[in-house]
Write a protein that holds these residues in place. Structure first.
Motif: not given
Length: 165
Positions: A67, A63, A70-71, A40
Protein backbone atom coordinates in the motif's frame (compact mmCIF):
# COMPACT_ATOMS: atom_id res chain seq x y z
CA UNK A 1 -5.46 -2.35 36.72
CA UNK A 2 -6.12 1.09 38.03
CA UNK A 3 -9.02 2.14 35.79
CA UNK A 4 -12.49 0.93 36.70
CA UNK A 5 -14.13 -1.16 33.96
CA UNK A 6 -17.20 1.11 33.87
CA UNK A 7 -14.97 4.14 33.30
CA UNK A 8 -13.06 2.23 30.61
CA UNK A 9 -16.38 1.37 28.95
CA UNK A 10 -17.42 5.05 28.92
CA UNK A 11 -14.06 6.09 27.48
CA UNK A 12 -14.32 3.40 24.80
CA UNK A 13 -17.80 4.63 23.88
CA UNK A 14 -16.57 8.22 23.72
CA UNK A 15 -13.64 7.17 21.54
CA UNK A 16 -15.93 5.38 19.08
CA UNK A 17 -18.08 8.50 18.83
CA UNK A 18 -15.01 10.69 18.38
CA UNK A 19 -13.57 8.43 15.67
CA UNK A 20 -16.90 8.45 13.82
CA UNK A 21 -17.12 12.25 13.96
CA UNK A 22 -13.51 12.61 12.81
CA UNK A 23 -14.12 10.15 9.98
CA UNK A 24 -17.20 12.08 8.86
CA UNK A 25 -15.21 15.32 8.95
CA UNK A 26 -12.37 13.73 7.00
CA UNK A 27 -14.75 12.54 4.26
CA UNK A 28 -15.96 16.11 3.75
CA UNK A 29 -12.47 17.55 3.35
CA UNK A 30 -11.36 18.43 -0.15
CA UNK A 31 -8.38 16.57 -1.53
CA UNK A 32 -5.35 18.58 -0.36
CA UNK A 33 -3.51 18.03 -3.65
CA UNK A 34 -4.45 16.34 -6.93
CA UNK A 35 -1.91 13.55 -6.26
CA UNK A 36 -2.54 13.16 -2.51
CA UNK A 37 -5.52 11.07 -1.47
CA UNK A 38 -6.61 11.29 2.17
CA UNK A 39 -5.07 7.87 2.89
CA UNK A 40 -1.59 9.07 1.92
CA UNK A 41 -1.55 12.11 4.21
CA UNK A 42 -0.05 10.22 7.20
CA UNK A 43 2.79 9.18 4.91
CA UNK A 44 3.58 12.83 4.15
CA UNK A 45 3.52 13.75 7.83
CA UNK A 46 5.89 10.88 8.63
CA UNK A 47 8.29 12.04 5.92
CA UNK A 48 8.24 15.56 7.32
CA UNK A 49 10.26 14.19 10.23
CA UNK A 50 12.89 12.43 8.09
CA UNK A 51 13.40 10.55 4.83
CA UNK A 52 12.58 6.84 5.21
CA UNK A 53 12.69 3.60 3.27
CA UNK A 54 9.30 2.41 2.09
CA UNK A 55 9.43 -0.47 4.59
CA UNK A 56 10.18 1.84 7.51
CA UNK A 57 7.49 4.24 6.35
CA UNK A 58 4.97 1.39 6.34
CA UNK A 59 5.89 0.57 9.94
CA UNK A 60 5.64 4.19 11.06
CA UNK A 61 2.15 4.65 9.62
CA UNK A 62 0.98 1.12 10.55
CA UNK A 63 0.33 0.05 6.97
CA UNK A 64 1.60 -2.65 4.63
CA UNK A 65 4.53 -2.19 2.26
CA UNK A 66 2.50 -2.74 -0.92
CA UNK A 67 0.00 0.00 0.00
CA UNK A 68 2.76 2.44 0.95
CA UNK A 69 4.68 1.63 -2.23
CA UNK A 70 1.59 2.44 -4.31
CA UNK A 71 1.04 5.67 -2.37
CA UNK A 72 4.69 6.68 -2.80
CA UNK A 73 4.39 6.16 -6.56
CA UNK A 74 1.33 8.42 -6.74
CA UNK A 75 2.92 11.08 -4.54
CA UNK A 76 6.14 10.90 -6.55
CA UNK A 77 4.21 11.34 -9.78
CA UNK A 78 2.62 14.43 -8.27
CA UNK A 79 5.94 15.93 -7.26
CA UNK A 80 5.32 15.68 -3.50
CA UNK A 81 7.98 13.07 -2.72
CA UNK A 82 11.15 11.86 -4.37
CA UNK A 83 13.29 8.77 -3.98
CA UNK A 84 16.88 9.48 -3.03
CA UNK A 85 19.86 7.23 -2.48
CA UNK A 86 20.28 6.01 1.09
CA UNK A 87 23.60 7.45 2.29
CA UNK A 88 24.08 4.44 4.60
CA UNK A 89 23.38 1.84 1.90
CA UNK A 90 23.89 2.93 -1.70
CA UNK A 91 21.77 0.03 -2.93
CA UNK A 92 18.69 1.27 -1.12
CA UNK A 93 16.47 4.29 -1.58
CA UNK A 94 14.82 6.65 0.85
CA UNK A 95 11.61 8.53 0.24
CA UNK A 96 11.89 12.23 0.95
CA UNK A 97 9.51 15.17 0.77
CA UNK A 98 10.12 17.59 -2.08
CA UNK A 99 9.84 21.34 -1.55
CA UNK A 100 6.25 21.12 -2.82
CA UNK A 101 5.52 18.29 -0.36
CA UNK A 102 7.03 20.29 2.50
CA UNK A 103 4.92 23.33 1.57
CA UNK A 104 1.78 21.16 1.45
CA UNK A 105 2.46 19.74 4.92
CA UNK A 106 3.12 23.20 6.37
CA UNK A 107 -0.15 24.45 4.88
CA UNK A 108 -2.05 21.43 6.22
CA UNK A 109 -0.55 21.84 9.69
CA UNK A 110 -1.65 25.47 9.75
CA UNK A 111 -5.18 24.59 8.58
CA UNK A 112 -5.43 21.81 11.18
CA UNK A 113 -4.25 24.17 13.91
CA UNK A 114 -6.90 26.74 12.95
CA UNK A 115 -9.55 23.99 12.87
CA UNK A 116 -8.62 22.66 16.32
CA UNK A 117 -8.43 26.20 17.64
CA UNK A 118 -11.99 26.80 16.42
CA UNK A 119 -13.18 23.51 17.97
CA UNK A 120 -11.70 24.52 21.32
CA UNK A 121 -12.83 28.15 21.18
CA UNK A 122 -14.79 27.80 24.43
CA UNK A 123 -11.99 25.95 26.27
CA UNK A 124 -9.53 27.64 28.60
CA UNK A 125 -5.82 27.42 27.83
CA UNK A 126 -5.40 25.20 30.90
CA UNK A 127 -8.10 22.80 29.66
CA UNK A 128 -6.51 22.63 26.21
CA UNK A 129 -3.07 21.97 27.69
CA UNK A 130 -4.44 19.24 29.96
CA UNK A 131 -6.27 17.64 27.02
CA UNK A 132 -3.06 17.71 24.96
CA UNK A 133 -1.12 16.14 27.84
CA UNK A 134 -3.68 13.37 28.34
CA UNK A 135 -4.11 12.75 24.62
CA UNK A 136 -0.33 12.38 24.27
CA UNK A 137 -0.30 9.98 27.23
CA UNK A 138 -3.12 7.95 25.64
CA UNK A 139 -1.30 7.90 22.30
CA UNK A 140 1.89 6.70 24.00
CA UNK A 141 -0.08 3.91 25.71
CA UNK A 142 -1.60 2.93 22.38
CA UNK A 143 1.82 2.90 20.70
CA UNK A 144 3.18 0.70 23.50
CA UNK A 145 0.23 -1.68 23.07
CA UNK A 146 0.62 -1.85 19.27
CA UNK A 147 4.42 -2.26 19.31
CA UNK A 148 4.46 -5.89 20.58
CA UNK A 149 2.12 -6.86 17.72
CA UNK A 150 4.67 -5.51 15.25
CA UNK A 151 7.36 -7.60 16.94
CA UNK A 152 5.41 -10.78 16.16
CA UNK A 153 5.29 -10.13 12.40
CA UNK A 154 5.77 -13.19 10.25
CA UNK A 155 9.20 -13.96 8.75
CA UNK A 156 7.74 -13.41 5.26
CA UNK A 157 6.67 -9.90 6.21
CA UNK A 158 10.02 -9.14 7.82
CA UNK A 159 12.07 -10.35 4.85
CA UNK A 160 9.93 -8.41 2.39
CA UNK A 161 10.50 -5.30 4.47
CA UNK A 162 14.28 -5.78 4.53
CA UNK A 163 14.41 -6.20 0.76
CA UNK A 164 12.21 -3.20 0.06
CA UNK A 165 13.84 -0.23 -1.66
Amino acid sequence: MTVDRAVAREIATSLVGTFKALSAHKRRLPRPHPHAEQGSIPLLYALAAEPLRVSALAEVIHSDVSTVSRQVSALSGGGLVAKIQDPEDGRAQLVSLTDEGTALIEDMRERRARWVQSLLSDWSSDEALEFERLLTKFSDSLDAYVAPAADTASPTTDSSRRNDT
